[in-house]
Design a protein around this motif. Structure first.
Motif, PDB file in Angstrom:
ATOM      1  N   GLU A   1      42.899  44.505 -44.383  1.00 50.56           N
ATOM      2  CA  GLU A   1      41.563  44.275 -44.949  1.00 50.56           C
ATOM      3  C   GLU A   1      41.063  42.857 -44.661  1.00 50.56           C
ATOM      4  O   GLU A   1      39.907  42.665 -44.278  1.00 50.56           O
ATOM      5  CB  GLU A   1      41.609  44.548 -46.449  1.00 50.56           C
ATOM      6  CG  GLU A   1      40.275  44.818 -47.061  1.00 50.56           C
ATOM      7  CD  GLU A   1      40.420  45.411 -48.451  1.00 50.56           C
ATOM      8  OE1 GLU A   1      39.570  46.242 -48.788  1.00 50.56           O
ATOM      9  OE2 GLU A   1      41.354  45.031 -49.190  1.00 50.56           O
ATOM     10  N   ARG A   2      41.932  41.856 -44.820  1.00 46.46           N
ATOM     11  CA  ARG A   2      41.535  40.467 -44.509  1.00 46.46           C
ATOM     12  C   ARG A   2      41.225  40.305 -43.023  1.00 46.46           C
ATOM     13  O   ARG A   2      40.269  39.615 -42.656  1.00 46.46           O
ATOM     14  CB  ARG A   2      42.624  39.485 -44.936  1.00 46.46           C
ATOM     15  CG  ARG A   2      42.590  39.139 -46.410  1.00 46.46           C
ATOM     16  CD  ARG A   2      43.521  38.010 -46.782  1.00 46.46           C
ATOM     17  NE  ARG A   2      44.921  38.229 -46.452  1.00 46.46           N
ATOM     18  CZ  ARG A   2      45.760  38.998 -47.141  1.00 46.46           C
ATOM     19  NH1 ARG A   2      45.330  39.614 -48.223  1.00 46.46           N
ATOM     20  NH2 ARG A   2      47.024  39.127 -46.775  1.00 46.46           N
ATOM     21  N   ALA A   3      42.020  40.928 -42.181  1.00 43.01           N
ATOM     22  CA  ALA A   3      41.766  40.856 -40.741  1.00 43.01           C
ATOM     23  C   ALA A   3      40.413  41.482 -40.408  1.00 43.01           C
ATOM     24  O   ALA A   3      39.654  40.953 -39.598  1.00 43.01           O
ATOM     25  CB  ALA A   3      42.888  41.543 -39.968  1.00 43.01           C
ATOM     26  N   PHE A   4      40.096  42.602 -41.059  1.00 45.78           N
ATOM     27  CA  PHE A   4      38.791  43.246 -40.852  1.00 45.78           C
ATOM     28  C   PHE A   4      37.666  42.295 -41.262  1.00 45.78           C
ATOM     29  O   PHE A   4      36.691  42.120 -40.529  1.00 45.78           O
ATOM     30  CB  PHE A   4      38.721  44.545 -41.657  1.00 45.78           C
ATOM     31  CG  PHE A   4      37.382  45.217 -41.596  1.00 45.78           C
ATOM     32  CD1 PHE A   4      37.021  45.998 -40.505  1.00 45.78           C
ATOM     33  CD2 PHE A   4      36.473  45.060 -42.627  1.00 45.78           C
ATOM     34  CE1 PHE A   4      35.774  46.604 -40.454  1.00 45.78           C
ATOM     35  CE2 PHE A   4      35.229  45.662 -42.585  1.00 45.78           C
ATOM     36  CZ  PHE A   4      34.878  46.442 -41.489  1.00 45.78           C
ATOM     37  N   GLN A   5      37.809  41.645 -42.405  1.00 47.16           N
ATOM     38  CA  GLN A   5      36.787  40.710 -42.881  1.00 47.16           C
ATOM     39  C   GLN A   5      36.623  39.525 -41.936  1.00 47.16           C
ATOM     40  O   GLN A   5      35.532  38.982 -41.802  1.00 47.16           O
ATOM     41  CB  GLN A   5      37.125  40.224 -44.290  1.00 47.16           C
ATOM     42  CG  GLN A   5      37.015  41.306 -45.328  1.00 47.16           C
ATOM     43  CD  GLN A   5      37.670  40.949 -46.649  1.00 47.16           C
ATOM     44  OE1 GLN A   5      38.331  39.921 -46.782  1.00 47.16           O
ATOM     45  NE2 GLN A   5      37.487  41.815 -47.640  1.00 47.16           N
ATOM     46  N   ASN A   6      37.710  39.139 -41.272  1.00 47.30           N
ATOM     47  CA  ASN A   6      37.676  38.020 -40.326  1.00 47.30           C
ATOM     48  C   ASN A   6      37.434  38.458 -38.881  1.00 47.30           C
ATOM     49  O   ASN A   6      37.594  37.654 -37.957  1.00 47.30           O
ATOM     50  CB  ASN A   6      38.981  37.218 -40.422  1.00 47.30           C
ATOM     51  CG  ASN A   6      39.108  36.499 -41.736  1.00 47.30           C
ATOM     52  OD1 ASN A   6      38.163  35.882 -42.206  1.00 47.30           O
ATOM     53  ND2 ASN A   6      40.266  36.589 -42.351  1.00 47.30           N
ATOM     54  N   GLU A   7      37.067  39.725 -38.713  1.00 43.39           N
ATOM     55  CA  GLU A   7      36.772  40.304 -37.390  1.00 43.39           C
ATOM     56  C   GLU A   7      37.949  40.162 -36.433  1.00 43.39           C
ATOM     57  O   GLU A   7      37.796  39.796 -35.271  1.00 43.39           O
ATOM     58  CB  GLU A   7      35.495  39.698 -36.815  1.00 43.39           C
ATOM     59  CG  GLU A   7      34.293  39.978 -37.693  1.00 43.39           C
ATOM     60  CD  GLU A   7      33.006  39.359 -37.176  1.00 43.39           C
ATOM     61  OE1 GLU A   7      33.040  38.530 -36.250  1.00 43.39           O
ATOM     62  OE2 GLU A   7      31.949  39.722 -37.723  1.00 43.39           O
ATOM     63  N   LEU A   8      39.134  40.496 -36.942  1.00 45.53           N
ATOM     64  CA  LEU A   8      40.354  40.436 -36.142  1.00 45.53           C
ATOM     65  C   LEU A   8      41.043  41.801 -36.082  1.00 45.53           C
ATOM     66  O   LEU A   8      42.276  41.897 -36.028  1.00 45.53           O
ATOM     67  CB  LEU A   8      41.306  39.380 -36.720  1.00 45.53           C
ATOM     68  CG  LEU A   8      40.775  37.946 -36.686  1.00 45.53           C
ATOM     69  CD1 LEU A   8      41.694  37.001 -37.451  1.00 45.53           C
ATOM     70  CD2 LEU A   8      40.582  37.471 -35.250  1.00 45.53           C
ATOM     71  N   VAL A   9      40.228  42.845 -36.101  1.00 40.87           N
ATOM     72  CA  VAL A   9      40.720  44.215 -35.975  1.00 40.87           C
ATOM     73  C   VAL A   9      39.903  44.897 -34.894  1.00 40.87           C
ATOM     74  O   VAL A   9      38.675  44.796 -34.872  1.00 40.87           O
ATOM     75  CB  VAL A   9      40.572  45.018 -37.290  1.00 40.87           C
ATOM     76  CG1 VAL A   9      40.982  46.470 -37.091  1.00 40.87           C
ATOM     77  CG2 VAL A   9      41.372  44.381 -38.408  1.00 40.87           C
ATOM     78  N   LEU A  10      40.589  45.569 -33.983  1.00 34.20           N
ATOM     79  CA  LEU A  10      39.892  46.447 -33.049  1.00 34.20           C
ATOM     80  C   LEU A  10      40.444  47.835 -33.264  1.00 34.20           C
ATOM     81  O   LEU A  10      41.586  48.010 -33.705  1.00 34.20           O
ATOM     82  CB  LEU A  10      40.032  45.977 -31.604  1.00 34.20           C
ATOM     83  CG  LEU A  10      41.396  45.969 -30.939  1.00 34.20           C
ATOM     84  CD1 LEU A  10      41.746  47.323 -30.372  1.00 34.20           C
ATOM     85  CD2 LEU A  10      41.397  44.942 -29.831  1.00 34.20           C
ATOM     86  N   ILE A  11      39.626  48.837 -33.009  1.00 33.99           N
ATOM     87  CA  ILE A  11      40.072  50.206 -33.245  1.00 33.99           C
ATOM     88  C   ILE A  11      39.839  51.066 -32.015  1.00 33.99           C
ATOM     89  O   ILE A  11      39.014  50.749 -31.161  1.00 33.99           O
ATOM     90  CB  ILE A  11      39.385  50.835 -34.475  1.00 33.99           C
ATOM     91  CG1 ILE A  11      37.879  50.920 -34.294  1.00 33.99           C
ATOM     92  CG2 ILE A  11      39.734  50.083 -35.742  1.00 33.99           C
ATOM     93  CD1 ILE A  11      37.193  51.720 -35.383  1.00 33.99           C
TER      94      ILE A  11
END
Length: 141
Positions: free
Chosen positions: A39-49
């Motif tokens: 969730e924190r990575a998503f908020q920091n734009e550090l997730v790709l799917i």
């Protein structure tokens, strides 16, 4: 066909949470235990799917600072495992980051299954343990 999404939306995150939770409840395994990190990575734009028919079937939590790319979590939805989607997601993401200047990629926090996956793609074991894991894999790209 697998599509890489570098800017996932909250609906994608909700779907991922749902299948991670279901996997945890049915098998006791998976990355739901790392939900706060995801969730924190998503908020920091550090997730790709990875998307199939606009639905998330996999994701990568990463950190990138030229020239080093670190993959903290690589996960494929249980129903899509062993169908080469993990390999496609991994390789397509490497192509993207290589264009952005990545020279090395490291995968940390691995288990036996992810070790085999990475080893088959050409990773080597890092002799120097990282802060998070003594099982860190590195590859020059």
């Amino acid at each position: 066909m697998l599509k890489i999404e570098l800017n996932p939306i909250k609906d994608h995150l909700s779907e991922i949470k749902s299948w991670l939770k279901e996997e945890r409840e049915s098998t006791g395994e998976g990355f739901f235990c790392n939900w706060g990190v995801i969730e924190r990575a998503f908020q920091n734009e550090l997730v790709l799917i990875g998307l199939m028919e606009d639905k998330p079937i996999g994701f990568i939590v990463y950190y990138f600072s030229v020239p080093k790319l670190i993959y903290h979590i690589i996960e494929i939805k249980p129903s899509h495992r062993k169908k080469r989607f993990g390999k496609l997601l991994f390789l397509e993401s490497i192509v993207h980051f290589k264009k952005k200047g990545a020279k090395k990629v490291e995968v940390d926090s691995i288990n036996e299954e992810s070790y085999q996956f990475c080893h088959n793609l050409g990773f080597i074991i890092d002799d120097e343990p990282t802060v998070k894991s003594s099982n860190s894999l590195k590859l020059s790209i």
